[in-house]
Design a protein around this motif. Structure first.
Motif, PDB file in Angstrom:
ATOM      1  N   MET A   1       0.824  -1.194   0.000  1.00 45.06           N
ATOM      2  CA  MET A   1       0.000   0.000   0.000  1.00 45.06           C
ATOM      3  C   MET A   1       0.868   1.258   0.000  1.00 45.06           C
ATOM      4  SD  MET A   1      -3.251  -0.637   2.529  1.00 45.06           S
ATOM      5  CE  MET A   1      -4.570  -1.748   2.054  1.00 45.06           C
ATOM      6  N   ARG A   2       0.268   2.363  -0.406  1.00 49.02           N
ATOM      7  CA  ARG A   2       0.918   3.664  -0.311  1.00 49.02           C
ATOM      8  C   ARG A   2       0.533   4.272   1.039  1.00 49.02           C
ATOM      9  NH1 ARG A   2      -1.802   6.001  -5.563  1.00 49.02           N
ATOM     10  NH2 ARG A   2      -3.482   4.959  -4.429  1.00 49.02           N
ATOM     11  N   ILE A   3       1.550   4.586   1.823  1.00 53.46           N
ATOM     12  CA  ILE A   3       1.317   5.017   3.197  1.00 53.46           C
ATOM     13  C   ILE A   3       2.010   6.352   3.459  1.00 53.46           C
ATOM     14  CG2 ILE A   3       1.745   4.454   5.627  1.00 53.46           C
ATOM     15  CD1 ILE A   3       1.608   1.495   4.830  1.00 53.46           C
ATOM     16  N   GLY A   4       1.284   7.256   4.115  1.00 55.27           N
ATOM     17  CA  GLY A   4       1.880   8.474   4.624  1.00 55.27           C
ATOM     18  C   GLY A   4       2.046   8.343   6.124  1.00 55.27           C
ATOM     19  N   PHE A   5       3.186   8.818   6.649  1.00 55.44           N
ATOM     20  CA  PHE A   5       3.456   8.667   8.078  1.00 55.44           C
ATOM     21  C   PHE A   5       4.039   9.969   8.612  1.00 55.44           C
ATOM     22  CE2 PHE A   5       4.690   7.152  12.114  1.00 55.44           C
ATOM     23  CZ  PHE A   5       4.231   5.852  12.299  1.00 55.44           C
ATOM     24  N   THR A   6       3.298  10.621   9.505  1.00 54.87           N
ATOM     25  CA  THR A   6       3.760  11.869  10.124  1.00 54.87           C
ATOM     26  C   THR A   6       4.032  11.641  11.606  1.00 54.87           C
ATOM     27  OG1 THR A   6       2.591  13.331   8.579  1.00 54.87           O
ATOM     28  CG2 THR A   6       3.097  14.223  10.756  1.00 54.87           C
ATOM     29  N   GLY A   7       5.279  11.936  12.016  1.00 57.09           N
ATOM     30  CA  GLY A   7       5.662  11.782  13.415  1.00 57.09           C
ATOM     31  C   GLY A   7       6.646  10.645  13.603  1.00 57.09           C
ATOM     32  N   LEU A   8       7.943  10.948  13.499  1.00 57.30           N
ATOM     33  CA  LEU A   8       8.978   9.914  13.576  1.00 57.30           C
ATOM     34  C   LEU A   8       9.750  10.020  14.887  1.00 57.30           C
ATOM     35  CD1 LEU A   8      10.352  10.211   9.911  1.00 57.30           C
ATOM     36  CD2 LEU A   8       8.609   8.632  10.784  1.00 57.30           C
ATOM     37  N   GLY A   9       9.021  10.164  15.976  1.00 56.23           N
ATOM     38  CA  GLY A   9       9.631  10.283  17.293  1.00 56.23           C
ATOM     39  C   GLY A   9      10.029   8.944  17.874  1.00 56.23           C
ATOM     40  N   THR A  10      10.043   8.883  19.189  1.00 58.84           N
ATOM     41  CA  THR A  10      10.545   7.714  19.913  1.00 58.84           C
ATOM     42  C   THR A  10       9.853   6.423  19.500  1.00 58.84           C
ATOM     43  OG1 THR A  10      11.056   9.126  21.810  1.00 58.84           O
ATOM     44  CG2 THR A  10      10.931   6.766  22.202  1.00 58.84           C
ATOM     45  N   MET A  11       8.533   6.461  19.339  1.00 61.95           N
ATOM     46  CA  MET A  11       7.770   5.279  18.944  1.00 61.95           C
ATOM     47  C   MET A  11       7.457   5.275  17.452  1.00 61.95           C
ATOM     48  SD  MET A  11       7.234   3.496  21.803  1.00 61.95           S
ATOM     49  CE  MET A  11       5.717   2.530  21.724  1.00 61.95           C
ATOM     50  N   GLY A  12       7.144   6.450  16.913  1.00 64.89           N
ATOM     51  CA  GLY A  12       6.746   6.532  15.517  1.00 64.89           C
ATOM     52  C   GLY A  12       7.853   6.162  14.555  1.00 64.89           C
ATOM     53  N   GLY A  13       9.083   6.564  14.873  1.00 62.39           N
ATOM     54  CA  GLY A  13      10.207   6.262  13.983  1.00 62.39           C
ATOM     55  C   GLY A  13      10.402   4.786  13.743  1.00 62.39           C
ATOM     56  N   PRO A  14      10.572   3.992  14.803  1.00 64.98           N
ATOM     57  CA  PRO A  14      10.744   2.552  14.592  1.00 64.98           C
ATOM     58  C   PRO A  14       9.491   1.872  14.043  1.00 64.98           C
ATOM     59  CG  PRO A  14      10.766   3.094  16.940  1.00 64.98           C
ATOM     60  CD  PRO A  14      10.852   4.375  16.200  1.00 64.98           C
ATOM     61  N   ALA A  15       8.305   2.368  14.419  1.00 67.15           N
ATOM     62  CA  ALA A  15       7.079   1.776  13.882  1.00 67.15           C
ATOM     63  C   ALA A  15       7.017   1.944  12.372  1.00 67.15           C
ATOM     64  CB  ALA A  15       5.857   2.418  14.535  1.00 67.15           C
ATOM     65  N   ASN A  18       9.103  -0.521  10.399  1.00 65.52           N
ATOM     66  CA  ASN A  18       8.499  -1.846  10.220  1.00 65.52           C
ATOM     67  C   ASN A  18       7.541  -1.881   9.041  1.00 65.52           C
ATOM     68  OD1 ASN A  18       9.826  -3.217  12.325  1.00 65.52           O
ATOM     69  ND2 ASN A  18       8.432  -2.368  13.851  1.00 65.52           N
ATOM     70  N   LEU A  19       6.895  -0.759   8.736  1.00 65.21           N
ATOM     71  CA  LEU A  19       6.016  -0.697   7.563  1.00 65.21           C
ATOM     72  C   LEU A  19       6.834  -0.756   6.276  1.00 65.21           C
ATOM     73  CD1 LEU A  19       3.500   2.063   8.713  1.00 65.21           C
ATOM     74  CD2 LEU A  19       3.129  -0.410   8.659  1.00 65.21           C
ATOM     75  N   ILE A  20       7.985  -0.084   6.274  1.00 63.99           N
ATOM     76  CA  ILE A  20       8.864  -0.142   5.101  1.00 63.99           C
ATOM     77  C   ILE A  20       9.386  -1.556   4.910  1.00 63.99           C
ATOM     78  CG2 ILE A  20      11.001   0.722   4.071  1.00 63.99           C
ATOM     79  CD1 ILE A  20      10.631   3.284   5.738  1.00 63.99           C
ATOM     80  N   LYS A  21       9.847  -2.168   6.002  1.00 64.84           N
ATOM     81  CA  LYS A  21      10.373  -3.525   5.929  1.00 64.84           C
ATOM     82  C   LYS A  21       9.302  -4.520   5.508  1.00 64.84           C
ATOM     83  CE  LYS A  21      13.833  -2.461   9.453  1.00 64.84           C
ATOM     84  NZ  LYS A  21      14.249  -2.621  10.871  1.00 64.84           N
ATOM     85  N   GLY A  22       8.020  -4.150   5.732  1.00 64.24           N
ATOM     86  CA  GLY A  22       6.914  -5.003   5.304  1.00 64.24           C
ATOM     87  C   GLY A  22       6.572  -4.859   3.839  1.00 64.24           C
ATOM     88  N   GLY A  23       7.300  -4.000   3.126  1.00 67.66           N
ATOM     89  CA  GLY A  23       7.136  -3.895   1.678  1.00 67.66           C
ATOM     90  C   GLY A  23       6.243  -2.778   1.205  1.00 67.66           C
ATOM     91  N   HIS A  24       5.851  -1.872   2.084  1.00 71.37           N
ATOM     92  CA  HIS A  24       4.940  -0.802   1.693  1.00 71.37           C
ATOM     93  C   HIS A  24       5.702   0.446   1.257  1.00 71.37           C
ATOM     94  CE1 HIS A  24       1.394  -3.029   2.879  1.00 71.37           C
ATOM     95  NE2 HIS A  24       2.037  -3.388   3.983  1.00 71.37           N
ATOM     96  N   ASP A  25       5.042   1.252   0.438  1.00 71.43           N
ATOM     97  CA  ASP A  25       5.597   2.472  -0.127  1.00 71.43           C
ATOM     98  C   ASP A  25       5.293   3.625   0.829  1.00 71.43           C
ATOM     99  OD1 ASP A  25       6.437   4.574  -1.634  1.00 71.43           O
ATOM    100  OD2 ASP A  25       4.948   4.362  -3.220  1.00 71.43           O
ATOM    101  N   LEU A  26       6.328   4.112   1.538  1.00 67.65           N
ATOM    102  CA  LEU A  26       6.116   5.097   2.588  1.00 67.65           C
ATOM    103  C   LEU A  26       6.593   6.492   2.185  1.00 67.65           C
ATOM    104  CD1 LEU A  26       5.030   3.484   5.040  1.00 67.65           C
ATOM    105  CD2 LEU A  26       6.887   4.474   6.363  1.00 67.65           C
ATOM    106  N   THR A  27       5.786   7.475   2.550  1.00 66.95           N
ATOM    107  CA  THR A  27       6.186   8.875   2.507  1.00 66.95           C
ATOM    108  C   THR A  27       6.128   9.390   3.929  1.00 66.95           C
ATOM    109  OG1 THR A  27       5.286   9.179   0.273  1.00 66.95           O
ATOM    110  CG2 THR A  27       5.676  11.164   1.580  1.00 66.95           C
ATOM    111  N   VAL A  28       7.235   9.955   4.423  1.00 62.59           N
ATOM    112  CA  VAL A  28       7.333  10.313   5.829  1.00 62.59           C
ATOM    113  C   VAL A  28       7.476  11.820   6.013  1.00 62.59           C
ATOM    114  CG1 VAL A  28       8.300   8.089   6.499  1.00 62.59           C
ATOM    115  CG2 VAL A  28       9.842   9.958   5.831  1.00 62.59           C
ATOM    116  N   CYS A  29       7.024  12.280   7.184  1.00 63.61           N
ATOM    117  CA  CYS A  29       7.059  13.698   7.509  1.00 63.61           C
ATOM    118  C   CYS A  29       7.335  13.858   9.003  1.00 63.61           C
ATOM    119  CB  CYS A  29       5.725  14.351   7.139  1.00 63.61           C
ATOM    120  SG  CYS A  29       5.571  16.092   7.617  1.00 63.61           S
ATOM    121  N   ASP A  30       8.173  14.825   9.337  1.00 67.23           N
ATOM    122  CA  ASP A  30       8.460  15.116  10.737  1.00 67.23           C
ATOM    123  C   ASP A  30       8.996  16.544  10.814  1.00 67.23           C
ATOM    124  OD1 ASP A  30       8.888  13.465  13.482  1.00 67.23           O
ATOM    125  OD2 ASP A  30      10.444  14.991  13.295  1.00 67.23           O
ATOM    126  N   LEU A  31       8.943  17.134  11.985  1.00 66.08           N
ATOM    127  CA  LEU A  31       9.514  18.472  12.164  1.00 66.08           C
ATOM    128  C   LEU A  31      11.030  18.467  11.989  1.00 66.08           C
ATOM    129  CD1 LEU A  31       7.450  19.696  15.266  1.00 66.08           C
ATOM    130  CD2 LEU A  31       7.200  20.446  12.889  1.00 66.08           C
TER     131      LEU A  31
END
Length: 303
Positions: A1-15, A18-31
């Motif tokens: 799936m195409r996934i957007g992910f905002t918030g790569l902090g203490t929990m969000g970053g490693p989570a 795992n979505l990338i390692k699962g084969g999904h297409d990620l676009t990420v955003c963080d301050l």
């Protein structure tokens, strides 16, 4: 799936990893773009705004500090409301106000967007290893449809209608705060009464006193760092939401309110940027007892 992910902090970053390692297409955003270095190295794309991360995504995940930050992520020209449309799913994993979650769900539903509130638990080691429990509230069919994606990050528990996930997370943190405070009181009492700390810990990990906190968090006390991966500022933010939820539900919750004052006392004494388990150090210092214990205490965020 195409996934957007905002918030790569203490929990969000490693989570998100795992979505990338699962084969999904990620676009990420963080301050802070530096938080995305590993994600970008694994093939993720960068977005300057939450709106840009959400465009063309099947699922949008957010995990930020709290309600105020979610309000910023959702609104404005650069927010999710300006970018998301019918058929998309927004999964907010922030610890949030249940009433605010329901309000957002109703607003986004007007544009055909399903909002699932799915705050998480399990500490950093759970996020790193894909064992981060998620409590989901919202449309059950939508949760079932995206379950394979969410389970890449950890176990998924469907809790009921919109807001139910947020209520469950607050209840989970409510118990943790009480357990952490009680753990400090019990260990300090045992040690000051002459019981060997190592033996006391072994005994209190079994029977009626057993808890996740005693197993998982006590080593952070023994090591003396008190778990800086989650700060006293974050604890007090969550406890404020918990007390508000108790007020909304009309419950007395005397233990919760007392524990809230203990965490605030720890924050005032040691600073809001200090690790969550300084609530135990507060008990140590008041009693003149140290809970340092020799051992190979590998921090849980390195496991």
């Amino acid at each position: 799936m195409r996934i957007g992910f905002t918030g790569l902090g203490t929990m969000g970053g490693p989570a998100a990893l795992n979505l990338i390692k699962g084969g999904h297409d990620l676009t990420v955003c963080d301050l802070d773009r530096n938080r995305a270095e590993e994600h970008l190295a694994l093939g993720a794309k960068w977005a300057e705004t939450p709106a840009a991360a959400a465009q063309a995504a099947d699922i949008v995940f957010t995990m930020v500090f709290g309600p105020k930050q979610i309000e910023q992520v959702a609104g404005g020209d650069d927010g999710l409301r300006s970018a998301m449309s019918a058929g998309q799913v927004w999964v907010d994993m922030t610890t949030n106000k249940p009433a605010f979650v329901r309000e957002l769900a109703a607003t986004f539903a007007e544009n055909g967007v399903q909002l699932i509130d799915a705050p998480v638990t399990g500490a950093v080691d759970g996020a790193r290893t894909g064992n981060m429990p998620q409590f989901a509230g919202g449309d059950e069919a939508t949760v079932a449809r995206i379950r394979p994606v969410m389970e890449l990050m950890g176990p998924l528990h469907y809790m009921g209608p919109s807001g139910s996930g947020s209520v469950t997370k607050l209840a989970s943190n409510q118990l943790w705060a009480i357990h952490a405070t009680a753990m400090g009181e019990a260990l300090v009492m045992a040690v000051k009464s002459g019981v060997d700390l190592s033996r006391a810990w072994d005994a209190l990990k079994i029977g009626a006193s057993e808890s996740w906190c005693m197993h998982h968090d006590a080593p952070s006390v023994f090591a003396g760092h008190y778990d800086p991966s989650f700060t006293l500022d974050l604890c007090q933010k969550d406890l404020g939401l918990i007390v508000e939820a108790c007020d909304d539900a009309g419950t007395a919750a005397p233990a919760t309110r007392l524990v809230c004052t203990q965490f605030e006392a720890a924050r005032e004494k040691y600073g809001g940027d200090k690790g969550e388990l300084h609530v135990v150090k507060l008990e140590e210092d008041n009693a003149g007892v140290s809970l340092r214990l020799d051992g190979d205490w590998v921090p849980h965020w390195e496991k």
